[in-house]
Design a protein around this motif. Sequence first.
Motif, mmCIF file in Angstrom:
data_model
loop_
_atom_site.group_PDB
_atom_site.id
_atom_site.type_symbol
_atom_site.label_atom_id
_atom_site.label_comp_id
_atom_site.label_asym_id
_atom_site.label_seq_id
_atom_site.Cartn_x
_atom_site.Cartn_y
_atom_site.Cartn_z
ATOM 1 N N VAL A 139 25.118 24.003 26.133
ATOM 2 C CA VAL A 139 24.659 23.682 24.778
ATOM 3 C C VAL A 139 25.616 24.217 23.714
ATOM 4 C CG1 VAL A 139 22.820 24.177 23.109
ATOM 5 C CG2 VAL A 139 22.264 23.255 25.329
ATOM 6 N N ARG A 140 26.129 25.428 23.934
ATOM 7 C CA ARG A 140 27.140 25.962 23.021
ATOM 8 C C ARG A 140 28.354 26.429 23.830
ATOM 9 N NH1 ARG A 140 23.427 29.620 21.605
ATOM 10 N NH2 ARG A 140 21.999 28.224 22.553
ATOM 11 N N ASP A 141 29.512 26.465 23.169
ATOM 12 C CA ASP A 141 30.742 26.831 23.879
ATOM 13 C C ASP A 141 30.651 28.248 24.426
ATOM 14 O OD1 ASP A 141 33.466 26.261 24.667
ATOM 15 O OD2 ASP A 141 34.025 27.796 23.214
ATOM 16 N N MET A 142 29.978 29.137 23.675
ATOM 17 C CA MET A 142 29.917 30.536 24.100
ATOM 18 C C MET A 142 29.268 30.666 25.484
ATOM 19 S SD MET A 142 28.786 33.665 21.721
ATOM 20 C CE MET A 142 27.066 33.604 22.114
ATOM 21 N N ALA A 143 28.224 29.869 25.723
ATOM 22 C CA ALA A 143 27.525 29.932 27.011
ATOM 23 C C ALA A 143 28.471 29.509 28.133
ATOM 24 C CB ALA A 143 26.297 29.037 26.973
ATOM 25 N N GLU A 144 29.297 28.500 27.867
ATOM 26 C CA GLU A 144 30.247 28.034 28.887
ATOM 27 C C GLU A 144 31.298 29.110 29.167
ATOM 28 O OE1 GLU A 144 31.983 24.220 28.374
ATOM 29 O OE2 GLU A 144 30.065 23.204 28.646
ATOM 30 N N GLN A 145 31.826 29.705 28.080
ATOM 31 C CA GLN A 145 32.879 30.722 28.257
ATOM 32 C C GLN A 145 32.360 31.929 29.021
ATOM 33 O OE1 GLN A 145 35.795 29.764 27.948
ATOM 34 N NE2 GLN A 145 35.178 27.916 26.880
ATOM 35 N N LYS A 146 31.088 32.283 28.757
ATOM 36 C CA LYS A 146 30.478 33.422 29.457
ATOM 37 C C LYS A 146 30.445 33.172 30.958
ATOM 38 C CE LYS A 146 26.949 35.633 26.621
ATOM 39 N NZ LYS A 146 25.504 35.611 26.382
ATOM 40 N N ALA A 147 30.003 31.977 31.355
ATOM 41 C CA ALA A 147 29.875 31.658 32.777
ATOM 42 C C ALA A 147 31.256 31.598 33.437
ATOM 43 C CB ALA A 147 29.126 30.344 32.953
ATOM 44 N N ILE A 148 32.230 31.039 32.712
ATOM 45 C CA ILE A 148 33.583 30.965 33.283
ATOM 46 C C ILE A 148 34.156 32.376 33.463
ATOM 47 C CG2 ILE A 148 35.974 30.229 32.781
ATOM 48 C CD1 ILE A 148 34.731 27.637 31.612
ATOM 49 N N GLY A 149 33.961 33.223 32.428
ATOM 50 C CA GLY A 149 34.454 34.611 32.502
ATOM 51 C C GLY A 149 33.791 35.361 33.649
ATOM 52 N N LYS A 150 32.496 35.144 33.815
ATOM 53 C CA LYS A 150 31.764 35.818 34.890
ATOM 54 C C LYS A 150 32.308 35.387 36.250
ATOM 55 C CE LYS A 150 28.268 38.082 36.690
ATOM 56 N NZ LYS A 150 28.168 39.525 36.580
ATOM 57 N N MET A 151 32.535 34.081 36.407
ATOM 58 C CA MET A 151 33.032 33.590 37.696
ATOM 59 C C MET A 151 34.441 34.134 37.968
ATOM 60 S SD MET A 151 32.194 31.993 40.380
ATOM 61 C CE MET A 151 31.002 30.654 40.384
ATOM 62 N N GLN A 152 35.252 34.257 36.915
ATOM 63 C CA GLN A 152 36.607 34.817 37.105
ATOM 64 C C GLN A 152 36.508 36.242 37.652
ATOM 65 O OE1 GLN A 152 38.006 34.034 33.174
ATOM 66 N NE2 GLN A 152 39.448 32.450 33.841
ATOM 67 N N ASN A 153 35.613 37.035 37.062
ATOM 68 C CA ASN A 153 35.455 38.429 37.516
ATOM 69 C C ASN A 153 34.942 38.489 38.939
ATOM 70 O OD1 ASN A 153 36.286 39.322 35.075
ATOM 71 N ND2 ASN A 153 34.221 39.674 34.254
ATOM 72 N N ILE A 154 33.926 37.643 39.230
ATOM 73 C CA ILE A 154 33.354 37.649 40.584
ATOM 74 C C ILE A 154 34.430 37.266 41.592
ATOM 75 C CG2 ILE A 154 31.737 36.471 42.130
ATOM 76 C CD1 ILE A 154 29.828 36.155 39.758
ATOM 77 N N ALA A 155 35.172 36.194 41.260
ATOM 78 C CA ALA A 155 36.185 35.688 42.210
ATOM 79 C C ALA A 155 37.236 36.754 42.482
ATOM 80 C CB ALA A 155 36.813 34.417 41.655
ATOM 81 N N ALA A 156 37.679 37.445 41.427
ATOM 82 C CA ALA A 156 38.718 38.468 41.599
ATOM 83 C C ALA A 156 38.223 39.550 42.556
ATOM 84 C CB ALA A 156 39.077 39.072 40.246
ATOM 85 N N ASP A 157 36.969 39.946 42.392
ATOM 86 C CA ASP A 157 36.414 41.020 43.221
ATOM 87 C C ASP A 157 36.146 40.548 44.654
ATOM 88 O OD1 ASP A 157 35.125 43.539 43.713
ATOM 89 O OD2 ASP A 157 33.245 42.386 43.727
ATOM 90 N N VAL A 158 35.437 39.408 44.742
ATOM 91 C CA VAL A 158 34.978 38.926 46.036
ATOM 92 C C VAL A 158 36.148 38.518 46.941
ATOM 93 C CG1 VAL A 158 33.950 36.822 46.993
ATOM 94 C CG2 VAL A 158 32.644 38.260 45.448
ATOM 95 N N ARG A 159 37.115 37.818 46.381
ATOM 96 C CA ARG A 159 38.197 37.301 47.224
ATOM 97 C C ARG A 159 39.045 38.450 47.796
ATOM 98 N NH1 ARG A 159 35.428 33.662 48.388
ATOM 99 N NH2 ARG A 159 35.457 31.635 47.388
#
Length: 453
Positions: A49-69
């Motif tokens: 609905v808003r760009d901020m919500a999208e950026q939050k989810a993308i940022g979260k996935m970047q952090n998760i991926a860095a840790d998990v991988r």
Amino acid sequence: MPSVYIKTYGCQMNERDSEAVAAQLAAKGYTIAASEAVADVILLNTCSVRDMAEQKAIGKMQNIAADVRRNRPDVVLGFLGCMAQSRGRQLIDQLPDVDLVLGTQKFHRAAEYLDELLAGRREKIIDTESESGSEATIKEHLLLGRRDGAAGPVSAFVSIMQGCNQHCTFCIVPFTRGEERSRAIPDIVAECRQLAENGVKEITLLGQIVTSYGRREIPAREGRSGFVQLLAAVHEIEGLERIRFTSPHPKGYGDDLVAAYGELPKLCESAHLPAQSGSDRMLKAMHRGYTREKYLGLIGKLRRVQPGIGITTDIIVGFPGETEEDFDLTLSLAREAQFDNAYVFKYSPRQDTPAAAMPGQAPRGLKEERHARLLEEINAIGKRRYQERVGQTMQILVEGPSKRGPRWTGRTRCNKIVLFDGSERHRGRLMDVRIERAGLFTLYGDPAILNPD
Ligand code: SAM
């Protein structure tokens, strides 16, 4: 069996979709992980609905991926929901660690796809196709699959439709959720009945524009729209005490729906009426389909039927071309409407929506300044309206312990949170409280004198 962790962004519809996915996976033997740190599958259910919500989810996935991988390379990562739908393959191009991208009409295929990914039969899955009948697939509830005997929730969401045909010029929802599609009344009633039989006392019917329910599929009967027919059918369910719905459109409040607030005692006295603006010029540019006068007239009608009704709203500030005069009209609408509370949003341009290409895009500073001014007004009105409740006796439905402290929390019929000194014996009870004091958007009550036991 693997464990899954789902993080949800956005609205109640997204919460409900996540629950249905979790219930679907639990039924297949998955366990629900308490945190992403211990999960074999991590899913982010996203909001566009808003760009901020999208950026939050993308940022979260970047952090998760860095840790998990680095530490747990076999964990499956996925995006679900609105952003998955609107961005599709782009998400995997941007974040190659992501394995699954599942659109809004494909939630019911989550288990099948995860099985394939976990078994290594497929490397990546992207499914954002439309699917007819998918609106009827969001129906599993975690509560109904529980075998641990623990007390379940007293309140549940039920998804009654998908999609939106309104095409407000600022809104991405028609692109992420598709055309309006409604479930059948008997199907919805059966789901609500099953919830009531399992201890649920309050049901909130959900849709992107819930008041459009059944517009094409269900003919009006005795002056009652499909939506009001559905409310009446759910009202019949034994054991169910309260009905709510969200989110409606002001245009969808016909006289039959206004009258329902007086005719259906289980229908709670609360209405979330997204106004978006107080200026007719802006309402027209937003393609809202009502005027300020009509909107205020509707509030008047609702208050005549239920004087204590709680009214909340959504407002966007800084829509393209909004002048100081337009904004003043929004401030004065808030004063005239006397909202109990409001969600105030800074306009966020969304891809492919007409408003994103309109002239007069407001600079960030101006949106922030108007956001702060409107919020100040909303808070002052809300504070007064909550204060007016002090000394009144109000019925609450007790939900459970408060997240932030020793007190327990309940909700009034007009949708206000009440904190009180409670304990397990109060859970799920409908009881009267005397309102002792009011904070900002919270009431404090004492149930002792009114409910001796
Ligand atoms: N049923 C609601 C209605 O009547 O419009 C729509 C629900 S929408 C998902 C939730 C709220 O997000 C909207 O009411 C609107 O205030 C806000 N919103 C939607 N698109 C927006 C945008 N591009 N920028 C800022 N806020 C937005």
